[in-house]
Design a protein around this motif. Structure first.
Motif, PDB file in Angstrom:
ATOM      1  N   UNK A  18       0.871  -1.175   0.000  1.00 32.25           N
ATOM      2  CA  UNK A  18       0.000   0.000   0.000  1.00 32.25           C
ATOM      3  C   UNK A  18       0.906   1.222   0.000  1.00 32.25           C
ATOM      4  N   UNK A  19       0.838   2.008  -1.066  1.00 26.39           N
ATOM      5  CA  UNK A  19       1.669   3.206  -1.170  1.00 26.39           C
ATOM      6  C   UNK A  19       0.827   4.464  -1.333  1.00 26.39           C
ATOM      7  N   UNK A  20      -0.479   4.307  -1.460  1.00 27.76           N
ATOM      8  CA  UNK A  20      -1.376   5.438  -1.628  1.00 27.76           C
ATOM      9  C   UNK A  20      -2.807   4.958  -1.571  1.00 27.76           C
ATOM     10  N   UNK A  21      -3.757   5.886  -1.756  1.00 30.60           N
ATOM     11  CA  UNK A  21      -5.155   5.521  -1.723  1.00 30.60           C
ATOM     12  C   UNK A  21      -5.639   5.274  -0.304  1.00 30.60           C
ATOM     13  N   UNK A  22      -6.810   4.634  -0.215  1.00 27.55           N
ATOM     14  CA  UNK A  22      -7.449   4.380   1.075  1.00 27.55           C
ATOM     15  C   UNK A  22      -7.829   2.911   1.192  1.00 27.55           C
ATOM     16  N   UNK A  23      -7.440   2.281   2.293  1.00 31.15           N
ATOM     17  CA  UNK A  23      -7.848   0.911   2.618  1.00 31.15           C
ATOM     18  C   UNK A  23      -8.540   0.974   3.970  1.00 31.15           C
ATOM     19  N   UNK A  24      -9.831   0.657   3.998  1.00 33.04           N
ATOM     20  CA  UNK A  24     -10.576   0.748   5.253  1.00 33.04           C
ATOM     21  C   UNK A  24     -10.156  -0.346   6.224  1.00 33.04           C
ATOM     22  N   UNK A  25     -10.145  -1.606   5.767  1.00 32.25           N
ATOM     23  CA  UNK A  25      -9.733  -2.723   6.621  1.00 32.25           C
ATOM     24  C   UNK A  25      -8.707  -3.561   5.878  1.00 32.25           C
ATOM     25  N   UNK A  26      -7.529  -3.718   6.481  1.00 30.47           N
ATOM     26  CA  UNK A  26      -6.492  -4.592   5.941  1.00 30.47           C
ATOM     27  C   UNK A  26      -6.465  -5.858   6.780  1.00 30.47           C
ATOM     28  N   UNK A  27      -6.718  -7.012   6.138  1.00 30.70           N
ATOM     29  CA  UNK A  27      -6.657  -8.289   6.820  1.00 30.70           C
ATOM     30  C   UNK A  27      -5.395  -9.013   6.387  1.00 30.70           C
ATOM     31  N   UNK A  28      -4.581  -9.420   7.359  1.00 30.49           N
ATOM     32  CA  UNK A  28      -3.340 -10.134   7.077  1.00 30.49           C
ATOM     33  C   UNK A  28      -3.488 -11.550   7.590  1.00 30.49           C
ATOM     34  N   UNK A  29      -3.450 -12.515   6.683  1.00 27.34           N
ATOM     35  CA  UNK A  29      -3.571 -13.918   7.084  1.00 27.34           C
ATOM     36  C   UNK A  29      -2.495 -14.771   6.428  1.00 27.34           C
ATOM     37  N   UNK A  30      -1.425 -14.132   5.962  1.00 21.40           N
ATOM     38  CA  UNK A  30      -0.314 -14.824   5.340  1.00 21.40           C
ATOM     39  C   UNK A  30       0.493 -13.862   4.504  1.00 21.40           C
ATOM     40  N   UNK A  31       1.626 -14.334   3.997  1.00 24.28           N
ATOM     41  CA  UNK A  31       2.441 -13.513   3.115  1.00 24.28           C
ATOM     42  C   UNK A  31       3.013 -12.298   3.827  1.00 24.28           C
ATOM     43  N   UNK A  32       3.421 -11.312   3.018  1.00 27.18           N
ATOM     44  CA  UNK A  32       4.036 -10.093   3.526  1.00 27.18           C
ATOM     45  C   UNK A  32       3.357  -8.885   2.915  1.00 27.18           C
ATOM     46  N   UNK A  33       3.002  -7.901   3.745  1.00 30.90           N
ATOM     47  CA  UNK A  33       2.399  -6.667   3.279  1.00 30.90           C
ATOM     48  C   UNK A  33       3.274  -5.501   3.705  1.00 30.90           C
ATOM     49  N   UNK A  34       3.695  -4.686   2.728  1.00 26.76           N
ATOM     50  CA  UNK A  34       4.523  -3.519   2.986  1.00 26.76           C
ATOM     51  C   UNK A  34       3.691  -2.253   2.814  1.00 26.76           C
ATOM     52  N   UNK A  35       3.779  -1.352   3.794  1.00 25.77           N
ATOM     53  CA  UNK A  35       3.046  -0.089   3.745  1.00 25.77           C
ATOM     54  C   UNK A  35       4.046   1.047   3.624  1.00 25.77           C
ATOM     55  N   UNK A  36       3.941   1.820   2.552  1.00 24.76           N
ATOM     56  CA  UNK A  36       4.822   2.968   2.338  1.00 24.76           C
ATOM     57  C   UNK A  36       4.033   4.249   2.110  1.00 24.76           C
ATOM     58  N   UNK A  37       2.722   4.201   2.293  1.00 21.39           N
ATOM     59  CA  UNK A  37       1.887   5.382   2.100  1.00 21.39           C
ATOM     60  C   UNK A  37       0.426   4.999   2.198  1.00 21.39           C
TER      61      UNK A  37
END
Length: 464
Positions: free
Chosen positions: A214-233
Protein backbone atom coordinates in the motif's frame (compact mmCIF):
# COMPACT_ATOMS: atom_id res chain seq x y z
CA UNK A 1 5.04 -29.58 -34.75
CA UNK A 2 1.94 -30.88 -33.00
CA UNK A 3 2.02 -33.26 -30.05
CA UNK A 4 -0.70 -35.38 -28.53
CA UNK A 5 0.25 -34.17 -25.05
CA UNK A 6 2.68 -31.64 -23.58
CA UNK A 7 5.62 -33.96 -24.20
CA UNK A 8 7.37 -35.65 -27.13
CA UNK A 9 5.58 -38.97 -26.80
CA UNK A 10 3.96 -38.87 -30.22
CA UNK A 11 4.14 -35.96 -32.68
CA UNK A 12 2.74 -34.81 -36.02
CA UNK A 13 5.21 -32.94 -38.19
CA UNK A 14 5.38 -31.48 -41.70
CA UNK A 15 5.69 -34.88 -43.34
CA UNK A 16 2.56 -36.24 -41.65
CA UNK A 17 0.20 -33.99 -43.66
CA UNK A 18 -0.39 -34.85 -47.32
CA UNK A 19 -2.37 -31.65 -47.97
CA UNK A 20 -1.12 -28.29 -46.73
CA UNK A 21 -2.00 -24.67 -47.40
CA UNK A 22 0.62 -22.79 -49.40
CA UNK A 23 1.58 -20.65 -46.38
CA UNK A 24 3.28 -23.67 -44.79
CA UNK A 25 6.79 -24.73 -45.86
CA UNK A 26 9.65 -26.89 -44.67
CA UNK A 27 13.37 -26.15 -44.88
CA UNK A 28 14.75 -27.59 -41.64
CA UNK A 29 13.86 -31.26 -41.47
CA UNK A 30 10.40 -32.12 -40.20
CA UNK A 31 9.47 -28.81 -38.56
CA UNK A 32 6.45 -26.86 -39.81
CA UNK A 33 7.22 -23.28 -40.86
CA UNK A 34 4.86 -20.47 -41.78
CA UNK A 35 5.81 -17.81 -44.31
CA UNK A 36 3.99 -14.77 -42.94
CA UNK A 37 3.74 -13.44 -39.38
CA UNK A 38 0.22 -13.12 -38.09
CA UNK A 39 -2.55 -14.26 -35.73
CA UNK A 40 -3.89 -17.55 -37.14
CA UNK A 41 -6.52 -20.15 -36.61
CA UNK A 42 -4.66 -23.37 -37.49
CA UNK A 43 -6.52 -26.63 -38.11
CA UNK A 44 -4.61 -29.92 -38.06
CA UNK A 45 -6.96 -32.62 -39.39
CA UNK A 46 -4.93 -35.74 -38.62
CA UNK A 47 -7.55 -38.16 -39.93
CA UNK A 48 -7.71 -36.40 -43.32
CA UNK A 49 -3.95 -35.65 -43.31
CA UNK A 50 -4.74 -31.97 -43.94
CA UNK A 51 -3.15 -28.83 -42.48
CA UNK A 52 -4.81 -25.44 -43.00
CA UNK A 53 -4.53 -21.90 -41.61
CA UNK A 54 -6.65 -18.75 -41.64
CA UNK A 55 -4.94 -15.45 -40.83
CA UNK A 56 -7.26 -13.34 -38.68
CA UNK A 57 -7.97 -9.83 -37.55
CA UNK A 58 -10.63 -9.33 -34.89
CA UNK A 59 -13.55 -7.06 -34.14
CA UNK A 60 -16.58 -6.54 -31.92
CA UNK A 61 -20.00 -6.94 -33.48
CA UNK A 62 -23.54 -6.58 -32.19
CA UNK A 63 -25.96 -3.83 -31.12
CA UNK A 64 -23.84 -3.08 -28.03
CA UNK A 65 -21.50 -1.20 -30.41
CA UNK A 66 -22.24 1.40 -33.06
CA UNK A 67 -22.31 -0.93 -36.10
CA UNK A 68 -24.96 -3.29 -34.75
CA UNK A 69 -24.97 -6.71 -36.37
CA UNK A 70 -24.04 -5.20 -39.75
CA UNK A 71 -20.47 -3.99 -39.15
CA UNK A 72 -17.66 -4.52 -36.68
CA UNK A 73 -15.68 -2.24 -34.44
CA UNK A 74 -12.16 -3.28 -35.40
CA UNK A 75 -9.67 -4.27 -32.73
CA UNK A 76 -5.92 -3.59 -32.86
CA UNK A 77 -3.18 -6.15 -32.35
CA UNK A 78 -0.81 -5.17 -29.54
CA UNK A 79 2.40 -7.10 -30.12
CA UNK A 80 3.98 -6.00 -26.83
CA UNK A 81 1.54 -7.97 -24.69
CA UNK A 82 0.05 -10.15 -27.46
CA UNK A 83 -3.52 -8.95 -27.14
CA UNK A 84 -6.35 -7.56 -29.28
CA UNK A 85 -7.61 -4.26 -27.89
CA UNK A 86 -10.30 -1.69 -28.65
CA UNK A 87 -11.60 1.40 -26.92
CA UNK A 88 -15.35 1.31 -27.35
CA UNK A 89 -18.43 2.60 -25.57
CA UNK A 90 -20.81 -0.31 -25.10
CA UNK A 91 -24.54 0.20 -24.92
CA UNK A 92 -26.74 -2.00 -22.78
CA UNK A 93 -27.10 -4.74 -25.40
CA UNK A 94 -25.51 -7.84 -26.95
CA UNK A 95 -22.18 -8.39 -28.69
CA UNK A 96 -19.69 -11.04 -29.80
CA UNK A 97 -16.15 -11.22 -31.16
CA UNK A 98 -15.55 -12.34 -34.76
CA UNK A 99 -12.65 -12.61 -37.20
CA UNK A 100 -12.16 -11.05 -40.65
CA UNK A 101 -15.62 -9.36 -40.68
CA UNK A 102 -17.15 -12.77 -41.23
CA UNK A 103 -19.08 -15.33 -39.20
CA UNK A 104 -16.83 -18.25 -40.12
CA UNK A 105 -14.77 -17.66 -36.99
CA UNK A 106 -16.65 -16.13 -34.07
CA UNK A 107 -16.55 -16.57 -30.31
CA UNK A 108 -19.02 -15.88 -27.51
CA UNK A 109 -20.49 -17.49 -24.44
CA UNK A 110 -18.93 -16.11 -21.24
CA UNK A 111 -15.90 -13.99 -20.54
CA UNK A 112 -14.03 -16.78 -18.80
CA UNK A 113 -14.85 -19.41 -21.46
CA UNK A 114 -15.08 -17.98 -24.99
CA UNK A 115 -16.02 -20.69 -27.52
CA UNK A 116 -16.58 -20.94 -31.27
CA UNK A 117 -20.22 -20.04 -32.09
CA UNK A 118 -20.82 -19.33 -28.38
CA UNK A 119 -23.90 -17.36 -27.38
CA UNK A 120 -24.23 -13.59 -27.42
CA UNK A 121 -22.79 -11.73 -24.43
CA UNK A 122 -24.67 -8.88 -22.82
CA UNK A 123 -23.52 -6.28 -20.35
CA UNK A 124 -25.09 -3.28 -18.73
CA UNK A 125 -23.79 -0.01 -20.16
CA UNK A 126 -20.16 0.39 -19.19
CA UNK A 127 -20.27 -2.64 -16.90
CA UNK A 128 -19.73 -6.36 -16.61
CA UNK A 129 -22.44 -7.78 -14.38
CA UNK A 130 -22.94 -11.12 -12.68
CA UNK A 131 -19.96 -12.88 -14.23
CA UNK A 132 -16.77 -14.45 -12.99
CA UNK A 133 -13.83 -13.47 -15.18
CA UNK A 134 -10.69 -15.60 -15.12
CA UNK A 135 -7.35 -14.81 -16.70
CA UNK A 136 -5.35 -18.01 -16.92
CA UNK A 137 -2.25 -17.15 -18.95
CA UNK A 138 0.79 -15.09 -18.11
CA UNK A 139 0.06 -12.83 -21.10
CA UNK A 140 -3.46 -11.94 -19.96
CA UNK A 141 -4.14 -8.34 -19.01
CA UNK A 142 -7.16 -6.27 -18.02
CA UNK A 143 -7.62 -2.62 -17.16
CA UNK A 144 -10.77 -1.30 -15.50
CA UNK A 145 -11.04 2.46 -15.98
CA UNK A 146 -13.41 5.38 -16.39
CA UNK A 147 -16.90 4.55 -15.16
CA UNK A 148 -16.75 0.82 -15.92
CA UNK A 149 -18.23 -1.46 -13.28
CA UNK A 150 -17.69 -5.14 -12.53
CA UNK A 151 -20.43 -6.24 -10.16
CA UNK A 152 -19.48 -9.91 -10.13
CA UNK A 153 -16.16 -11.51 -9.20
CA UNK A 154 -12.97 -10.82 -11.14
CA UNK A 155 -10.42 -13.62 -10.64
CA UNK A 156 -6.86 -12.87 -11.77
CA UNK A 157 -4.88 -16.12 -11.91
CA UNK A 158 -1.99 -14.94 -14.07
CA UNK A 159 -0.97 -11.95 -16.13
CA UNK A 160 -1.72 -8.43 -14.95
CA UNK A 161 -4.86 -6.62 -13.84
CA UNK A 162 -4.98 -2.88 -13.18
CA UNK A 163 -7.82 -0.85 -11.69
CA UNK A 164 -7.40 2.81 -12.65
CA UNK A 165 -11.05 3.84 -12.34
CA UNK A 166 -14.59 2.51 -12.25
CA UNK A 167 -15.62 -0.02 -9.63
CA UNK A 168 -15.11 -3.71 -8.87
CA UNK A 169 -17.22 -5.68 -6.39
CA UNK A 170 -14.74 -8.50 -5.74
CA UNK A 171 -11.21 -8.90 -7.12
CA UNK A 172 -9.55 -12.22 -6.28
CA UNK A 173 -5.84 -12.32 -7.06
CA UNK A 174 -4.59 -15.92 -7.09
CA UNK A 175 -1.23 -15.51 -8.83
CA UNK A 176 -1.39 -12.41 -11.00
CA UNK A 177 0.12 -8.94 -10.71
CA UNK A 178 -2.72 -6.71 -9.53
CA UNK A 179 -2.58 -2.93 -9.12
CA UNK A 180 -5.19 -0.47 -7.87
CA UNK A 181 -4.40 3.17 -8.66
CA UNK A 182 -7.92 4.57 -8.90
CA UNK A 183 -11.60 3.70 -8.74
CA UNK A 184 -13.14 1.61 -5.98
CA UNK A 185 -12.79 -2.06 -5.00
CA UNK A 186 -15.17 -3.42 -2.37
CA UNK A 187 -13.25 -6.64 -1.63
CA UNK A 188 -9.66 -7.37 -2.70
CA UNK A 189 -8.46 -10.90 -1.87
CA UNK A 190 -4.85 -11.82 -2.56
CA UNK A 191 -3.73 -15.42 -2.01
CA UNK A 192 -0.69 -15.41 -4.33
CA UNK A 193 1.19 -13.16 -6.73
CA UNK A 194 1.49 -9.46 -5.93
CA UNK A 195 -1.10 -6.83 -5.09
CA UNK A 196 -0.28 -3.11 -5.05
CA UNK A 197 -2.61 -0.29 -3.96
CA UNK A 198 -1.32 3.16 -4.91
CA UNK A 199 -4.59 5.06 -5.22
CA UNK A 200 -8.35 4.72 -5.26
CA UNK A 201 -10.37 3.15 -2.47
CA UNK A 202 -10.44 -0.44 -1.17
CA UNK A 203 -13.00 -1.34 1.49
CA UNK A 204 -11.48 -4.68 2.54
CA UNK A 205 -8.04 -5.91 1.44
CA UNK A 206 -6.97 -9.38 2.56
CA UNK A 207 -3.46 -10.73 1.96
CA UNK A 208 -3.22 -14.46 2.65
CA UNK A 209 -0.17 -15.21 0.50
CA UNK A 210 2.31 -13.61 -1.86
CA UNK A 211 3.06 -9.92 -1.34
CA UNK A 212 0.87 -6.91 -0.79
CA UNK A 213 1.80 -3.24 -0.81
CA UNK A 214 0.00 0.00 0.00
CA UNK A 215 1.67 3.21 -1.17
CA UNK A 216 -1.38 5.44 -1.63
CA UNK A 217 -5.15 5.52 -1.72
CA UNK A 218 -7.45 4.38 1.08
CA UNK A 219 -7.85 0.91 2.62
CA UNK A 220 -10.58 0.75 5.25
CA UNK A 221 -9.73 -2.72 6.62
CA UNK A 222 -6.49 -4.59 5.94
CA UNK A 223 -6.66 -8.29 6.82
CA UNK A 224 -3.34 -10.13 7.08
CA UNK A 225 -3.57 -13.92 7.08
CA UNK A 226 -0.31 -14.82 5.34
CA UNK A 227 2.44 -13.51 3.11
CA UNK A 228 4.04 -10.09 3.53
CA UNK A 229 2.40 -6.67 3.28
CA UNK A 230 4.52 -3.52 2.99
CA UNK A 231 3.05 -0.09 3.74
CA UNK A 232 4.82 2.97 2.34
CA UNK A 233 1.89 5.38 2.10
CA UNK A 234 -1.87 5.70 1.87
CA UNK A 235 -4.53 5.72 4.58
CA UNK A 236 -5.49 2.59 6.54
CA UNK A 237 -8.21 2.52 9.19
CA UNK A 238 -7.79 -0.89 10.84
CA UNK A 239 -5.58 -3.97 10.56
CA UNK A 240 -6.85 -7.46 11.47
CA UNK A 241 -4.51 -10.43 11.74
CA UNK A 242 -6.55 -13.49 10.85
CA UNK A 243 -3.58 -15.86 10.79
CA UNK A 244 0.17 -15.77 10.34
CA UNK A 245 1.71 -12.99 8.31
CA UNK A 246 4.13 -10.08 8.16
CA UNK A 247 3.18 -6.39 8.22
CA UNK A 248 5.89 -3.80 7.56
CA UNK A 249 5.57 -0.02 7.89
CA UNK A 250 8.32 1.44 5.72
CA UNK A 251 9.62 4.65 4.20
CA UNK A 252 8.86 5.29 0.56
CA UNK A 253 11.84 5.88 -1.72
CA UNK A 254 13.28 9.33 -1.07
CA UNK A 255 11.53 9.81 2.29
CA UNK A 256 13.42 10.51 5.50
CA UNK A 257 10.34 10.34 7.73
CA UNK A 258 6.64 9.61 7.56
CA UNK A 259 3.71 8.83 9.86
CA UNK A 260 0.59 6.68 9.79
CA UNK A 261 -2.55 6.96 11.93
CA UNK A 262 -4.83 3.94 12.40
CA UNK A 263 -7.65 3.00 14.73
CA UNK A 264 -6.23 -0.38 15.72
CA UNK A 265 -4.15 -3.46 14.94
CA UNK A 266 -5.80 -6.61 16.29
CA UNK A 267 -6.23 -10.34 15.78
CA UNK A 268 -9.40 -12.24 14.85
CA UNK A 269 -8.37 -15.88 15.40
CA UNK A 270 -7.31 -17.44 18.71
CA UNK A 271 -4.61 -19.73 17.33
CA UNK A 272 -0.89 -20.28 17.79
CA UNK A 273 0.03 -18.03 14.89
CA UNK A 274 3.16 -15.99 14.29
CA UNK A 275 2.07 -12.42 13.56
CA UNK A 276 5.00 -10.08 12.88
CA UNK A 277 4.82 -6.28 12.76
CA UNK A 278 7.85 -4.13 11.86
CA UNK A 279 8.10 -0.33 12.03
CA UNK A 280 11.19 0.94 10.24
CA UNK A 281 13.45 3.79 11.33
CA UNK A 282 11.97 7.18 10.45
CA UNK A 283 8.41 5.81 10.53
CA UNK A 284 5.86 6.83 13.17
CA UNK A 285 2.70 4.74 13.69
CA UNK A 286 -0.13 6.13 15.83
CA UNK A 287 -3.15 4.09 16.90
CA UNK A 288 -5.58 3.58 19.77
CA UNK A 289 -4.96 -0.13 20.44
CA UNK A 290 -2.54 -2.84 19.37
CA UNK A 291 -3.81 -6.25 20.43
CA UNK A 292 -1.60 -9.12 19.33
CA UNK A 293 -2.58 -12.26 21.17
CA UNK A 294 -2.21 -16.02 21.22
CA UNK A 295 1.21 -16.74 19.74
CA UNK A 296 1.94 -13.15 18.84
CA UNK A 297 5.19 -13.31 16.89
CA UNK A 298 7.60 -10.35 16.91
CA UNK A 299 6.89 -6.64 17.20
CA UNK A 300 9.99 -4.81 15.92
CA UNK A 301 10.04 -1.04 16.42
CA UNK A 302 12.98 0.85 14.95
CA UNK A 303 10.91 4.01 14.46
CA UNK A 304 8.16 5.14 16.84
CA UNK A 305 4.93 3.45 17.91
CA UNK A 306 2.36 5.44 19.89
CA UNK A 307 -0.63 3.59 21.38
CA UNK A 308 -3.10 5.92 23.10
CA UNK A 309 -5.05 3.21 24.97
CA UNK A 310 -3.29 -0.16 25.32
CA UNK A 311 -0.61 -2.40 23.85
CA UNK A 312 -1.49 -6.06 24.45
CA UNK A 313 0.62 -9.18 23.96
CA UNK A 314 -0.25 -12.79 24.77
CA UNK A 315 1.20 -16.24 24.16
CA UNK A 316 -0.66 -19.11 22.63
CA UNK A 317 -0.75 -22.56 24.18
CA UNK A 318 2.62 -23.14 22.49
CA UNK A 319 4.18 -20.44 24.74
CA UNK A 320 6.98 -19.92 22.21
CA UNK A 321 9.75 -17.80 23.73
CA UNK A 322 11.06 -16.96 20.25
CA UNK A 323 7.76 -15.49 19.11
CA UNK A 324 6.51 -13.43 22.05
CA UNK A 325 8.95 -10.63 21.39
CA UNK A 326 9.09 -6.83 21.44
CA UNK A 327 12.40 -5.57 20.10
CA UNK A 328 14.11 -2.90 18.03
CA UNK A 329 16.00 0.36 18.47
CA UNK A 330 13.03 2.75 18.45
CA UNK A 331 10.46 4.09 20.91
CA UNK A 332 7.11 2.73 22.07
CA UNK A 333 4.65 5.05 23.79
CA UNK A 334 1.67 3.34 25.41
CA UNK A 335 -0.84 4.32 28.07
CA UNK A 336 -0.94 0.70 29.25
CA UNK A 337 1.02 -2.51 28.59
CA UNK A 338 -1.18 -5.60 28.90
CA UNK A 339 0.42 -9.03 29.32
CA UNK A 340 -1.81 -11.98 28.45
CA UNK A 341 -1.97 -15.54 29.70
CA UNK A 342 0.77 -17.29 31.65
CA UNK A 343 3.90 -17.65 29.58
CA UNK A 344 7.25 -16.11 28.69
CA UNK A 345 7.72 -12.76 26.95
CA UNK A 346 10.82 -10.92 25.75
CA UNK A 347 11.41 -7.17 25.55
CA UNK A 348 14.77 -5.77 24.46
CA UNK A 349 16.42 -2.85 22.72
CA UNK A 350 13.47 -0.45 22.60
CA UNK A 351 12.64 2.57 24.72
CA UNK A 352 9.21 1.85 26.23
CA UNK A 353 7.34 4.80 27.71
CA UNK A 354 4.45 3.62 29.90
CA UNK A 355 1.57 5.82 31.08
CA UNK A 356 -0.86 5.71 34.01
CA UNK A 357 -2.29 2.32 32.98
CA UNK A 358 0.97 0.62 33.97
CA UNK A 359 1.60 -3.08 33.29
CA UNK A 360 -1.47 -5.28 33.76
CA UNK A 361 -2.59 -8.83 33.12
CA UNK A 362 -5.24 -9.41 30.44
CA UNK A 363 -8.48 -10.58 32.11
CA UNK A 364 -9.74 -11.99 28.79
CA UNK A 365 -6.68 -14.12 27.97
CA UNK A 366 -5.19 -14.76 31.39
CA UNK A 367 -5.03 -18.49 32.25
CA UNK A 368 -3.67 -18.09 35.76
CA UNK A 369 -0.19 -18.55 37.12
CA UNK A 370 2.75 -16.26 36.51
CA UNK A 371 3.87 -14.55 33.37
CA UNK A 372 7.59 -14.07 32.93
CA UNK A 373 8.84 -11.06 31.00
CA UNK A 374 12.54 -11.09 30.13
CA UNK A 375 13.96 -7.57 30.00
CA UNK A 376 17.08 -7.16 27.89
CA UNK A 377 18.92 -3.89 27.33
CA UNK A 378 15.66 -1.95 27.38
CA UNK A 379 14.84 1.55 28.64
CA UNK A 380 11.51 1.77 30.46
CA UNK A 381 10.34 5.32 31.05
CA UNK A 382 7.40 6.57 33.11
CA UNK A 383 5.19 9.26 31.57
CA UNK A 384 2.91 9.11 34.67
CA UNK A 385 2.71 7.31 38.01
CA UNK A 386 2.03 3.63 37.34
CA UNK A 387 2.21 0.14 38.83
CA UNK A 388 2.27 -3.49 37.75
CA UNK A 389 -0.15 -6.16 38.95
CA UNK A 390 0.89 -7.98 42.09
CA UNK A 391 1.84 -11.71 42.14
CA UNK A 392 1.21 -12.21 38.42
CA UNK A 393 3.75 -10.31 36.35
CA UNK A 394 7.36 -11.31 36.99
CA UNK A 395 9.99 -9.08 35.42
CA UNK A 396 13.41 -10.63 34.77
CA UNK A 397 16.53 -8.59 34.01
CA UNK A 398 18.65 -10.64 31.60
CA UNK A 399 21.27 -8.35 30.04
CA UNK A 400 24.61 -7.22 31.43
CA UNK A 401 24.18 -4.00 29.46
CA UNK A 402 21.48 -3.18 32.03
CA UNK A 403 17.75 -2.72 32.11
CA UNK A 404 17.16 0.97 32.74
CA UNK A 405 14.02 2.25 34.46
CA UNK A 406 13.63 6.03 34.25
CA UNK A 407 10.90 7.17 36.61
CA UNK A 408 11.32 10.84 35.63
CA UNK A 409 9.37 12.69 38.34
CA UNK A 410 6.90 9.84 38.86
CA UNK A 411 6.46 6.81 41.10
CA UNK A 412 6.71 3.36 39.53
CA UNK A 413 5.62 0.39 41.63
CA UNK A 414 6.68 -3.07 40.40
CA UNK A 415 4.46 -5.07 42.74
CA UNK A 416 5.49 -8.49 41.41
CA UNK A 417 9.17 -7.71 41.86
CA UNK A 418 12.15 -8.24 39.59
CA UNK A 419 14.71 -11.03 39.34
CA UNK A 420 17.43 -12.32 37.05
CA UNK A 421 21.18 -12.11 36.52
CA UNK A 422 21.14 -8.91 34.47
CA UNK A 423 21.93 -5.42 35.72
CA UNK A 424 19.36 -2.80 36.75
CA UNK A 425 19.84 0.96 36.55
CA UNK A 426 17.37 3.39 38.08
CA UNK A 427 17.34 6.97 36.72
CA UNK A 428 15.07 9.99 37.13
CA UNK A 429 14.20 12.02 40.23
CA UNK A 430 11.11 9.95 41.07
CA UNK A 431 10.72 6.72 43.04
CA UNK A 432 11.02 3.11 41.92
CA UNK A 433 9.34 0.64 44.30
CA UNK A 434 10.00 -3.06 43.89
CA UNK A 435 7.66 -5.39 45.74
CA UNK A 436 7.24 -9.18 46.12
CA UNK A 437 7.92 -11.54 48.99
CA UNK A 438 11.22 -12.48 47.33
CA UNK A 439 13.44 -10.63 44.88
CA UNK A 440 16.14 -12.72 43.22
CA UNK A 441 18.04 -10.01 41.35
CA UNK A 442 21.71 -11.00 41.40
CA UNK A 443 23.05 -8.46 38.90
CA UNK A 444 24.43 -5.03 39.73
CA UNK A 445 21.99 -2.32 40.81
CA UNK A 446 22.79 1.33 40.18
CA UNK A 447 20.73 4.30 41.38
CA UNK A 448 21.72 7.45 39.52
CA UNK A 449 18.74 9.58 40.55
CA UNK A 450 15.72 9.64 42.86
CA UNK A 451 15.08 6.73 45.20
CA UNK A 452 14.75 2.96 45.04
CA UNK A 453 12.84 0.90 47.61
CA UNK A 454 12.23 -2.80 48.08
CA UNK A 455 9.26 -4.03 50.09
CA UNK A 456 7.45 -7.20 51.04
CA UNK A 457 4.21 -7.20 49.09
CA UNK A 458 2.54 -9.58 51.49
CA UNK A 459 3.45 -7.63 54.60
CA UNK A 460 3.54 -4.27 52.85
CA UNK A 461 6.58 -3.37 54.94
CA UNK A 462 9.02 -1.28 52.95
CA UNK A 463 12.75 -1.04 53.36
CA UNK A 464 14.49 1.78 51.53
Amino acid sequence: KFTKERNWNGEYNFNDFATKDDIFFNNDGSNINISEEGFYQITADVAASKLSAVKTTWGIIGPAQAGGWDSDTDMTWNAADESWTATVELAADEFKFRANDDWGINVGGSFDNLTQDGGNMKVAEGSIAGNTINFNTAESSLEVSGTAAITGTLTANQGSTSITGGSVATLAATGAEVSVSGGTVATLNASAGSVAVSGGSVTTMEVSGGTGSISGGTVTTLKVSGGTTNITGGTITTVDFANTGNLNFKLAEGQSSTSYTLNSISYTTRDNNERNVTIDSGVSVNLATLNNGWGMGTLTVNGELSVSESLSMATGSNNSTTNNVITGSGTINTAKLIIGNAGTYNISGVTMKIGAGGIKKDPNNYWGGYTKTNLGAVLIEASADWESDVDTLKLVATDSASTVINTASHTVDLKAGISGTGNLTKTGEGTLKIGSKTNALSGAVEVSGGSLSFYNTEADASTT
